[in-house]
Design a protein around this motif. Structure first.
Motif, PDB file in Angstrom:
ATOM      1  N   PHE A   1      -5.429  -5.372   2.265  1.00  0.00           N
ATOM      2  CA  PHE A   1      -4.023  -5.457   1.867  1.00  0.00           C
ATOM      3  C   PHE A   1      -3.107  -4.514   2.637  1.00  0.00           C
ATOM      4  O   PHE A   1      -1.968  -4.862   2.952  1.00  0.00           O
ATOM      5  N   GLY A   2      -3.596  -3.309   2.983  1.00  0.00           N
ATOM      6  CA  GLY A   2      -2.755  -2.348   3.679  1.00  0.00           C
ATOM      7  C   GLY A   2      -2.364  -2.789   5.075  1.00  0.00           C
ATOM      8  O   GLY A   2      -1.299  -2.432   5.575  1.00  0.00           O
ATOM      9  N   ASP A   3      -3.238  -3.566   5.703  1.00  0.00           N
ATOM     10  CA  ASP A   3      -2.925  -4.132   7.017  1.00  0.00           C
ATOM     11  C   ASP A   3      -2.194  -5.459   6.881  1.00  0.00           C
ATOM     12  O   ASP A   3      -1.253  -5.745   7.630  1.00  0.00           O
ATOM     13  N   ASP A   4      -2.628  -6.266   5.912  1.00  0.00           N
ATOM     14  CA  ASP A   4      -2.112  -7.629   5.783  1.00  0.00           C
ATOM     15  C   ASP A   4      -0.637  -7.692   5.406  1.00  0.00           C
ATOM     16  O   ASP A   4       0.032  -8.701   5.665  1.00  0.00           O
ATOM     17  N   LEU A   5      -0.099  -6.626   4.818  1.00  0.00           N
ATOM     18  CA  LEU A   5       1.325  -6.665   4.448  1.00  0.00           C
ATOM     19  C   LEU A   5       2.226  -6.741   5.681  1.00  0.00           C
ATOM     20  O   LEU A   5       3.395  -7.139   5.590  1.00  0.00           O
ATOM     21  N   ASN A   6       1.665  -6.376   6.845  1.00  0.00           N
ATOM     22  CA  ASN A   6       2.436  -6.509   8.090  1.00  0.00           C
ATOM     23  C   ASN A   6       2.845  -7.951   8.368  1.00  0.00           C
ATOM     24  O   ASN A   6       3.831  -8.196   9.060  1.00  0.00           O
TER      25      ASN A   6
ATOM     26  N   LEU B   1      12.662  -3.489  -1.055  1.00  0.00           N
ATOM     27  CA  LEU B   1      12.652  -4.937  -1.222  1.00  0.00           C
ATOM     28  C   LEU B   1      12.768  -5.300  -2.700  1.00  0.00           C
ATOM     29  O   LEU B   1      12.064  -4.749  -3.544  1.00  0.00           O
ATOM     30  N   ALA B   2      13.646  -6.243  -3.013  1.00  0.00           N
ATOM     31  CA  ALA B   2      13.893  -6.622  -4.407  1.00  0.00           C
ATOM     32  C   ALA B   2      12.620  -7.060  -5.114  1.00  0.00           C
ATOM     33  O   ALA B   2      12.427  -6.782  -6.311  1.00  0.00           O
ATOM     34  N   GLU B   3      11.731  -7.730  -4.394  1.00  0.00           N
ATOM     35  CA  GLU B   3      10.483  -8.238  -4.976  1.00  0.00           C
ATOM     36  C   GLU B   3       9.593  -7.114  -5.494  1.00  0.00           C
ATOM     37  O   GLU B   3       8.790  -7.309  -6.409  1.00  0.00           O
ATOM     38  N   PHE B   4       9.755  -5.915  -4.926  1.00  0.00           N
ATOM     39  CA  PHE B   4       8.897  -4.789  -5.292  1.00  0.00           C
ATOM     40  C   PHE B   4       9.696  -3.603  -5.827  1.00  0.00           C
ATOM     41  O   PHE B   4       9.285  -2.449  -5.685  1.00  0.00           O
ATOM     42  N   LYS B   5      10.816  -3.890  -6.443  1.00  0.00           N
ATOM     43  CA  LYS B   5      11.617  -2.831  -7.041  1.00  0.00           C
ATOM     44  C   LYS B   5      10.775  -2.071  -8.062  1.00  0.00           C
ATOM     45  O   LYS B   5      10.126  -2.672  -8.926  1.00  0.00           O
TER      46      LYS B   5
ATOM     47  N   LYS C   1       0.233  -9.145  -1.549  1.00  0.00           N
ATOM     48  CA  LYS C   1       1.280  -9.108  -2.579  1.00  0.00           C
ATOM     49  C   LYS C   1       0.684  -8.970  -3.976  1.00  0.00           C
ATOM     50  O   LYS C   1       1.262  -8.309  -4.845  1.00  0.00           O
ATOM     51  N   THR C   2      -0.475  -9.570  -4.190  1.00  0.00           N
ATOM     52  CA  THR C   2      -1.154  -9.450  -5.484  1.00  0.00           C
ATOM     53  C   THR C   2      -1.562  -8.003  -5.736  1.00  0.00           C
ATOM     54  O   THR C   2      -1.358  -7.467  -6.836  1.00  0.00           O
ATOM     55  N   VAL C   3      -2.138  -7.367  -4.718  1.00  0.00           N
ATOM     56  CA  VAL C   3      -2.555  -5.973  -4.856  1.00  0.00           C
ATOM     57  C   VAL C   3      -1.349  -5.071  -5.090  1.00  0.00           C
ATOM     58  O   VAL C   3      -1.369  -4.186  -5.953  1.00  0.00           O
ATOM     59  N   ILE C   4      -0.277  -5.296  -4.341  1.00  0.00           N
ATOM     60  CA  ILE C   4       0.926  -4.465  -4.483  1.00  0.00           C
ATOM     61  C   ILE C   4       1.517  -4.599  -5.882  1.00  0.00           C
ATOM     62  O   ILE C   4       1.942  -3.616  -6.497  1.00  0.00           O
ATOM     63  N   GLN C   5       1.526  -5.807  -6.430  1.00  0.00           N
ATOM     64  CA  GLN C   5       2.048  -5.998  -7.783  1.00  0.00           C
ATOM     65  C   GLN C   5       1.159  -5.317  -8.822  1.00  0.00           C
ATOM     66  O   GLN C   5       1.652  -4.797  -9.828  1.00  0.00           O
ATOM     67  N   LYS C   6      -0.154  -5.307  -8.580  1.00  0.00           N
ATOM     68  CA  LYS C   6      -1.065  -4.584  -9.475  1.00  0.00           C
ATOM     69  C   LYS C   6      -0.710  -3.094  -9.484  1.00  0.00           C
ATOM     70  O   LYS C   6      -0.657  -2.454 -10.530  1.00  0.00           O
ATOM     71  N   ILE C   7      -0.464  -2.560  -8.298  1.00  0.00           N
ATOM     72  CA  ILE C   7      -0.090  -1.152  -8.166  1.00  0.00           C
ATOM     73  C   ILE C   7       1.258  -0.896  -8.837  1.00  0.00           C
ATOM     74  O   ILE C   7       1.427   0.077  -9.576  1.00  0.00           O
TER      75      ILE C   7
END
Length: 338
Positions: A13-18, A108-112, A155-161
């Motif tokens: 996930f840390g690379d794939d967000l690019n 980013l609004a999606e990750f406020k 995006k799934t991992v980021i939302q979990k965080i």
């Protein structure tokens, strides 16, 4: 202008967000022109970078090996690197480091970031290498912590965080993203492969110490693998190391691994100390139906239980916001480079 980043065969996930964050920051700006490249988020400043007529470096880091032979000539423009250790290795001035570019998720609004009242639960995000021989899902089940697979959709991992109250982070980008979401995080170590140099490179930019909790191995296979890491050059965890020692160790290891004989030595010792023993343990477990991992799972679960009771780290708002403002200023400069 094309974004360059590391792509794991199994996903990380840390690379794939690019793959999408840069288009979100500069819609319609990037294309597939390989003559002009941007090095994105990750520890990717190495000799493996592909050739290009022009390179722009933005928040990338050092952590493995040498940069390209022509790094720093007129074909390179370094807008910023991840941290002071990367800047020192690349012989850049101090004003050329800011922090990891994943901090820009905060804009980013999606990750406020959510309020504390909206967040719940404790999650554990291991380094993707921990999945190879580890039993971390079982450890998490025993410790009452949610296991988050780092190879899942970014995006799934980021939302979990984003939705957690506390993030237990073996993967460095789990901590970086947690800090960006203003969620407290606890640094953990599942193996000696966790890179102290990289963690210090980032934590120095947020004015926090790097004091990880060592979980130990979660399986016999993982334990055997960990014991061989030093011999074949993949031990990157330096207990209680300061910046000076981490930089010195990195330089010595980099010089050693640049020897002509090193690749052959690495492959041979890795075969003898990891691949053959790992296969042997797998055969024993399969044919005898013995469970050789319970003791490791119990020990790791007890340490994870203690870790979840820690308050966690979180950078100060002023420091974090200043870093983000500087990153955004860099994005503005990049937008005018095409």
């Amino acid at each position: 202008m094309k974004i360059y980043y590391y792509k794991s065969a199994h996903g990380n996930f840390g690379d794939d967000l690019n793959a999408w964050i840069w288009d979100a920051l500069l819609p319609g700006f990037f294309d597939d022109n390989e003559n002009v490249r941007v090095s994105g988020i990750g520890t990717i400043i190495t000799s493996a970078m592909p050739p290009a007529k022009k390179w722009y470096v933005f928040s990338s880091g050092v952590g493995y090996g040498y940069p390209p032979a022509n790094f720093g000539d007129s074909s390179w423009e370094t807008l910023c690197v991840r941290g002071p250790l990367s800047a020192e290795i690349l012989e850049l001035p101090k004003d050329k480091f800011i922090t990891d570019g994943a901090a820009l998720l905060n804009t980013l609004a999606e990750f406020k970031p959510l309020s504390e009242a909206e967040r719940k639960g404790v999650i554990f995000v291991p380094h993707h290498h921990a999945l190879v021989t580890g039993q971390w899902e079982k450890v998490c089940q025993q410790a009452g912590v949610e296991f988050v697979n780092p190879q899942s959709d970014a995006k799934t991992v980021i939302q979990k965080i984003r939705n957690a109250k506390l993030v237990l982070a073996d993967a460095m980008h789990a901590a970086i993203i947690a800090d960006a979401m203003r969620v407290p995080w606890v640094p953990l170590i599942t193996s000696s492969q966790i890179n102290t140099f990289k963690w210090l490179d980032w934590t120095q930019t947020i004015n926090l110490p790097y004091r990880p909790t060592v979980l130990g191995s979660s399986s016999l296979r993982e334990c055997m693998r960990d014991k061989g890491l030093y011999v074949y050059g993949e031990k990157y965890h330096l207990p209680d190391a300061d910046v000076e020692y981490a930089v010195s160790y990195f330089k010595k290891q980099r010089e050693l691994k640049n020897k002509k004989w090193w690749p052959h030595y690495h492959d041979l010792t890795r075969l003898a100390l990891y691949r053959i023993p790992n296969k042997g343990i797998q055969i024993i477990e399969k044919t005898s139906k013995l469970n050789l991992d319970n003791r490791f799972i119990d020990n790791a679960a007890n340490i994870l239980l203690a870790a979840r009771k820690q308050p966690g780290f979180l950078s100060e708002d002023n420091n974090f916001n200043n870093n983000v403002e500087r990153l955004l200023a860099g994005i503005d400069i990049l937008s005018k480079c095409k």
